[in-house]
Design an enzyme around this catalytic site. Structure first.
Site, PDB file in Angstrom:
ATOM      1  N   CYS A 236       0.881  -1.168   0.000  1.00 22.25           N
ATOM      2  CA  CYS A 236       0.000   0.000   0.000  1.00 22.25           C
ATOM      3  C   CYS A 236       0.912   1.209   0.000  1.00 22.25           C
ATOM      4  O   CYS A 236       1.578   1.478   0.988  1.00 22.25           O
ATOM      5  CB  CYS A 236      -0.916   0.014   1.227  1.00 22.25           C
ATOM      6  SG  CYS A 236      -1.902   1.538   1.351  1.00 22.25           S
TER       7      CYS A 236
ATOM      8  N   GLU B  25      -4.165   1.185  -6.208  1.00 16.63           N
ATOM      9  CA  GLU B  25      -3.255   0.141  -6.667  1.00 16.63           C
ATOM     10  C   GLU B  25      -3.194   0.214  -8.187  1.00 16.63           C
ATOM     11  O   GLU B  25      -4.113   0.728  -8.832  1.00 16.63           O
ATOM     12  CB  GLU B  25      -3.713  -1.255  -6.218  1.00 16.63           C
ATOM     13  CG  GLU B  25      -3.473  -1.563  -4.751  1.00 16.63           C
ATOM     14  CD  GLU B  25      -2.008  -1.599  -4.338  1.00 16.63           C
ATOM     15  OE1 GLU B  25      -1.126  -1.378  -5.217  1.00 16.63           O
ATOM     16  OE2 GLU B  25      -1.734  -1.833  -3.153  1.00 16.63           O
TER      17      GLU B  25
END
Length: 248
Positions: free
Chosen positions: A2, A113
């Protein structure tokens, strides 16, 4: 991993949402950030026992993203410790003390992402992943205090407070975009996760339960998010239908 997320809620909203008892930085408020990147200041929810107090108090603090362990020689290590893998967080020297004693929640509206574009080796399409119900995403995190021994004791910059995001395997639907995702902590586990009295790593590990299928949803967004200097609500807007269709 992340490595980018959005956090646009106002401070008073977070204080209410997380039932915070103490605003640790009452004179400072972070602006809405739709492109939170490592080394930026972020909000963290944590519980600590104040001096001469009988119980832990839930606090909202401003911390720097990128964990700097107390034993680090200098804070530069933080840029390499933005994530802690759930598989090794209780064992790695950089994280194990914080996992046992200094756990926190990192509020987010969602995270980004990137998925490789089929047929184009170097091109990746960013996606914004967020709770289906529009609620807050409480990411599991750890925090640490690092002392700058070169500064005077009364220097407000003597202590640096930093954090990291715990990651896990992505659920099947999200795994097609990226194989990792931040670990979420559901509301009913917030109190126990934050409790500094919970120092048993097995007990803490048991609180890290993968999100239910369908809890999160994803859609493609503009590649403007690729540049950390870009910011604003347009970064989390879905791509126009014609542009999305062209991806597949």
């Amino acid at each position: 991993m992340c490595g980018r997320y959005a956090s646009a809620r106002k401070k008073h909203e977070l204080l209410e949402e997380f039932e915070v008892e103490q605003d640790s930085d009452p004179e400072e408020e972070l602006g809405a950030d739709y492109n939170v990147a490592p080394t930026k200041n972020v909000y963290a929810v944590l519980s600590r026992v104040p001096k001469e107090a009988q119980r832990a108090v839930r606090q909202l603090r401003i911390v720097k993203w990128g964990l700097v362990p107390a034993w680090a020689k200098d804070p530069s290590i933080g840029s390499r410790l933005i994530n802690a893998r759930i598989e090794t967080v209780a064992e790695k020297p950089s994280f194990r003390q914080a996992f046992a004693k200094r756990r926190c929640l990192l509020p987010a509206d969602g995270y980004f992402e990137w998925m490789p574009v089929e047929g184009e080796k170097k091109k990746k399409q960013p996606y914004f992943i967020h709770p289906e119900d529009g609620g807050v995403l409480a990411m599991a995190g750890l925090y640490e205090f690092w002392k700058d021994r070169s500064r005077a004791d009364d220097d407000p910059l003597k202590w640096l407070v930093t954090c990291t995001v715990i990651t896990t395997d992505a659920e099947d639907e999200l795994g097609r975009i990226h194989d990792r995702m931040p670990m979420m902590i559901e509301r009913e586990r917030w109190a126990e996760w934050l409790d500094p009295k919970v120092t048993d790593v097995e007990q803490a590990s048991g609180l890290l339960v993968p999100a239910e299928q369908g809890r999160l949803t994803a859609y493609p967004v503009s590649t403007d998010v690729n540049n950390v200097r870009n910011n604003g609500p347009d970064l989390i807007k879905p791509l126009p239908e014609e542009e999305e269709t062209a991806l597949f």
